[in-house]
Design a protein around this motif. Sequence first.
Motif, short mmCIF file in Angstrom:
data_model
loop_
_atom_site.label_atom_id
_atom_site.label_comp_id
_atom_site.label_asym_id
_atom_site.label_seq_id
_atom_site.Cartn_x
_atom_site.Cartn_y
_atom_site.Cartn_z
N TYR A 1 9.75 9.12 -8.73
CA TYR A 1 10.12 7.77 -8.33
C TYR A 1 8.86 7.03 -7.89
O TYR A 1 7.96 7.62 -7.29
N VAL A 2 8.78 5.75 -8.18
CA VAL A 2 7.69 4.90 -7.72
C VAL A 2 8.29 3.60 -7.19
O VAL A 2 9.03 2.92 -7.91
N GLU A 3 7.98 3.26 -5.95
CA GLU A 3 8.45 1.99 -5.37
C GLU A 3 7.56 0.87 -5.88
O GLU A 3 6.34 0.90 -5.71
N LEU A 4 8.17 -0.12 -6.52
CA LEU A 4 7.43 -1.22 -7.12
C LEU A 4 7.60 -2.54 -6.36
O LEU A 4 7.19 -3.59 -6.84
N HIS A 5 8.20 -2.48 -5.17
CA HIS A 5 8.43 -3.70 -4.39
C HIS A 5 8.34 -3.36 -2.91
O HIS A 5 9.35 -3.19 -2.23
N ALA A 6 7.11 -3.26 -2.40
CA ALA A 6 6.90 -2.93 -0.98
C ALA A 6 6.08 -4.03 -0.33
O ALA A 6 5.09 -4.50 -0.88
N LEU B 1 1.88 2.42 4.67
CA LEU B 1 2.77 2.50 3.50
C LEU B 1 2.27 3.55 2.51
O LEU B 1 3.06 4.35 1.99
N ALA C 1 4.13 7.06 1.36
CA ALA C 1 4.37 7.35 -0.05
C ALA C 1 3.85 8.75 -0.40
O ALA C 1 4.50 9.50 -1.13
N TYR D 1 5.27 10.53 -3.77
CA TYR D 1 5.17 9.51 -4.81
C TYR D 1 3.81 9.62 -5.50
O TYR D 1 2.79 9.78 -4.83
N LEU E 1 2.30 3.69 -5.76
CA LEU E 1 3.04 2.74 -4.93
C LEU E 1 2.52 1.34 -5.24
O LEU E 1 1.32 1.15 -5.40
N THR F 1 3.39 -5.44 -2.87
CA THR F 1 3.70 -6.77 -3.40
C THR F 1 4.00 -7.74 -2.26
O THR F 1 5.14 -8.17 -2.07
#
Length: 90
Positions: free
Chosen positions: A11-16, A32, A36, A41, A44, A47
């Motif tokens: 999984y990769v968070e694309l809206h942090a 952050l 991650a 992750y 990361l 944004t």
Amino acid sequence: MRVTPCGGVDYVELHAHSAYSFLDGASRPEELAARALELGYPALALTDHDGLYGSMEFARFARAHGLQPITGAELTLASPFAAAGDVPAD
């Protein structure tokens, strides 16, 4: 979510948002990235709102610790009709 063989999460968070996004994020960019890494992750995305204010410190920390940094921004766009208070007729 699927767990990868190396123990990380696929999984990769694309809206942090970091604390540079006033009233929308509370953590410093380094915090952050560290979280991650704790979660496994591979990357990361930072944004923040309307700017790249924390992107350099985020990228330096992430690269130094083996996390792929993704730089982005959430931009606020204004309608050209907003200033005049008019909405175009359809």
